[in-house]
Design an enzyme around this catalytic site. Structure first.
Site, PDB file in Angstrom:
ATOM      1  N   GLU A   1       0.804  -1.222   0.000  1.00 22.19           N
ATOM      2  CA  GLU A   1       0.000   0.000   0.000  1.00 22.19           C
ATOM      3  C   GLU A   1       0.841   1.277   0.000  1.00 22.19           C
ATOM      4  OE1 GLU A   1      -2.821  -0.249   3.206  1.00 22.19           O
ATOM      5  OE2 GLU A   1      -4.143  -1.506   2.012  1.00 22.19           O
TER       6      GLU A   1
ATOM      7  N   GLU B   1      -6.566  -7.971  -0.296  1.00 26.39           N
ATOM      8  CA  GLU B   1      -6.988  -8.005   1.103  1.00 26.39           C
ATOM      9  C   GLU B   1      -8.479  -7.719   1.092  1.00 26.39           C
ATOM     10  OE1 GLU B   1      -4.775  -5.216   3.507  1.00 26.39           O
ATOM     11  OE2 GLU B   1      -2.846  -5.966   2.812  1.00 26.39           O
TER      12      GLU B   1
END
Ligand code: GLA
Ligand code: GLA
Length: 672
Positions: free
Chosen positions: A144, A300
């Site tokens: 991320e 995710e």
């Protein structure tokens, strides 16, 4: 074909004796893939240049024995303490000159030479160690980019790199000073080493230099990612490379970040803050699919409560809905976050499929059930993709430019989040079950779309101007919202009547505009002859008084300063139509526009509207599959419009009225 399915697994958090049980439970739940190791640098390289792969080899081997393949995270999102101790300057500096804290993740600078060197080394070691491991199918670079507001760093290395970046782009100080309007408040630079990045409060510095700073910062992460991509391509070209994006995160240019990757993957927490809105959640998926115009993965996916006070535990059926939603919107992989809730660390309440005690309960059963369903539909989904007739232009420079238009209190002039104009357009399409792609107006030809929304493209350059005009000339329908064409690519207001170089395209000029504080009430009324219906709509934040040249009025202001004047116009341009909306109208206005488009321009909806319904379609040479999801707790019914379907989960035929129970779904192959 089998769809990628599994979880983010952290074997390093659990005693080794537990691993076989985890592998067994995963295998029984139909897992075929896990992501491992993305924060495990300190375990793989506990001291500089000393490596321990034994534990990871063992975990990969154990899972591989159960048919579960591995995606390895490069562990650079979390520097081990020894790097920080040896080189405290790897830690980012914020805009107030404060260093990021050690002892955590996402605290490093992408331009720090020590960090880059250490990152390269660990990635190379891992690539060499795992390139021949047949259980390892690919890599997730870092984790991320931008997470925990890590997108900007003001350290010396960044300042130096920023100066170089500006020099390459602008060539001379004279050009830079002019491009950024630095004569304002007498801030012209006389030498390159005087240049400093704009610091908070951002409203006190040049919006143009600020935009350059944002572009540079985004490029810095793209470049940092590239150093790792290059190493993996060199040593392990047969393994795939991805990064886990954050949906509607907007501080980095996601088109550029996606470019060198094999596929985009995405972290999806539908109950977490901004993504709580259903349309925004769906939009995040569509943006992810659109970055490369090909299948993506959910890397995710929320599988438990994400912190208890902000996101409650998923209701029965929700994990299944989110999983199928991903596939429905074009994903070919679903990886849940995380396999088991961790007993320690600052995410102790970020729950996984299993609870802290490792006992499989209802969330595990739901995951198992959905994996069986995915196996059923996989042969039908193979080779299909989401096909959209409508697109929405997405340009990160424009998003940043709108975010930078702030007053002295750093409040946006328009009183809106810069996603809002896009979300207004998207929500209307979403609620009408009209599939939409996102397109990069600087690089993509839009000719295949029947309609394109270009929400508030305030900055224009030659490429975007040519692209939009060519699209309409050839017969497209273009819809634009306030501030379109108001500035050049340097973030400087144009020196001609608005909408600047698009005045001919829209057949209007803008005579005047005003912000709309809460006490300024404004309403518009649509013109039946143009939009097919007469309706009144409240408007917010901003109003432009449009002066039609060639264009005709499609809505007029009814109440407010511009009462009687055009608020929305329509113009024939070449073979197409250019629509300009001069205010931020209510959702019903955009829905009316979507209805008009479907009728007048024969844009197809997947299923008719029903409250709570989210319907999408994947198509291939073998036909169409409709995914109908009910996110409400109440059952809903949809009229099938004479179509006949085969329910891929039950095998039964479906026609007439479709019923979907609360928090349930149908997956339907179109027969006729
Ligand atoms: C003050 C300053 C001006 C200008 C205005 C803006 O009066 O003296 O330079 O900034 O505010 O309102
Ligand atoms: C992000 C990160 C994960 C974890 C989750 C928690 O998506 O990538 O490591 O922190 O959030 O929700």
């Amino acid at each position: 074909m089998s769809l990628v399915f599994g979880a983010d697994y952290y074997p390093e958090h659990w005693p080794e004796e537990r691993w076989p049980k985890d592998a067994e439970l995963m295998s029984r739940a139909g897992f075929n893939t896990v992501r491992l190791a993305e924060f495990a640098w300190s375990k793989i390289e506990p001291r500089e240049d000393e490596y321990d792969f034994e534990w990871l080899d063992k975990a990969i081997g154990l899972l591989g024995g159960k048919g579960i393949r591995t995606i390895l995270g490069t562990p650079t999102a979390a520097p081990p303490p020894w790097i920080v101790k040896a080189h405290p300057d790897v830690l980012r500096l914020d805009g107030y000159g404060r260093r990021a804290a050690e002892g955590t993740r996402k605290n490093y600078c992408p331009n720090n030479p020590h960090y880059i060197e250490h990152s390269k080394r660990i990635v190379e070691k891992m690539a060499l160690h795992y390139r021949d491991n047949r259980s390892v199918i690919g890599w997730q670079i870092d984790n991320e980019f931008g997470c925990h507001a890590s997108e900007l760093c003001y350290c010396e290395d960044c300042v130096k790199a920023f100066r170089e970046w500006l020099k390459r782009k602008h060539q001379s100080l004279e050009k830079l000073n002019k491009a950024c309007g630095l004569i304002f408040w007498g801030q012209e630079y006389g030498s390159w080493d005087e240049i400093c990045p704009p610091r908070p409060p951002f409203s006190m510095q040049s919006p143009s230099l600020n935009l350059e700073w944002r572009r540079f910062s985004s490029d810095s992460w793209v470049r940092y990612q590239q150093t790792q991509v290059d190493i993996i391509r060199k040593h392990a070209p047969h393994q795939l490379v991805t990064h886990n994006f954050m949906g509607l995160y907007k501080e980095l240019d996601y088109f550029k970040l996606a470019e060198p990757l094999d596929l985009v993957s995405f972290d999806y927490y539908p109950m977490w803050s901004r993504d709580a809105n259903l349309a925004a959640s769906a939009m995040a998926h569509d943006v992810m699919r659109s970055l490369k115009k090909k299948p993506y993965w959910t890397m995710e996916l929320q599988s438990g409560a994400v912190r208890t006070e902000r996101a409650p535990i998923p209701r029965p059926g929700e994990i299944r809905l989110w999983t199928i939603q991903s596939v429905a919107r074009g994903a070919d992989g679903t990886i849940y976050f995380r396999w088991r809730s961790c007993r320690f660390g600052c995410e102790e309440y970020w729950h996984g499929i299993l609870d802290h005690d490792g006992v499989p309960r209802r969330r595990y059963s739901e995951v198992k059930k959905v994996s069986e369903e995915l196996r059923k539909i996989a042969p039908h989904v193979a080779g299909t993709s989401v096909e959209a007739e409508v697109a929405i232009a997405l340009d990160y420079d424009n998003i940043w430019a709108m975010d930078l238009e702030v007053d002295y209190a750093d409040k946006n002039y328009y009183g809106i989040n810069s996603w809002q104009p896009t979300l207004d357009c998207y929500t209307a399409l979403y609620s009408r079950n009209i599939p939409a792609d996102f397109v990069n107006p600087s690089t993509e030809n839009m000719g295949k779309y029947k309609a394109v929304f270009a929400p508030s493209m305030m900055l224009l350059n030659d490429r975007v101007e040519r692209n939009l005009k060519a699209y309409v000339k050839k017969g497209g329908v273009l819809v634009a919202t306030p501030r379109t064409g108001a500035k050049d690519w340097n973030n400087i207001i144009v020196n001609e009547p608005l909408p600047g170089r698009l005045a001919d395209l829209f057949g209007i000029t803008i005579e005047e505009y005003t912000g709309l504080p809460g006490d300024r009430k404004v309403e518009i009324k649509t013109v039946k002859a143009e939009l097919g219906r007469e309706g009144r709509h409240a408007c917010k934040n901003w109003a432009e008084k449009l002066l039609p040249g060639e264009a005709t009025a499609a809505a007029r202001y009814q109440i407010g300063l511009y009462s009687g004047k055009p608020a929305v116009t329509m113009n024939r341009f070449g073979n197409g139509t250019a629509i300009y909306i001069g205010t931020f109208a209510d959702p019903a206005f955009y829905s009316a526009l979507a209805d008009w488009l479907t009728k007048k321009h024969k844009i197809e909806t997947v299923l008719p509207y029903a409250a709570g319904l989210e319907a999408t379609e994947r198509s291939g040479s073998d036909g169409h599959i409709v995914f109908a999801l009910n996110f409400d707790e109440d059952a809903l019914e949809i009229a099938c419009d004479g179509k006949i379907y085969q329910d891929l989960l039950t095998g039964k035929k479906a026609a007439g009225t479709l019923k979907i129970e609360g928090l349930d779904l149908r997956i339907l192959k179109v027969l006729d």
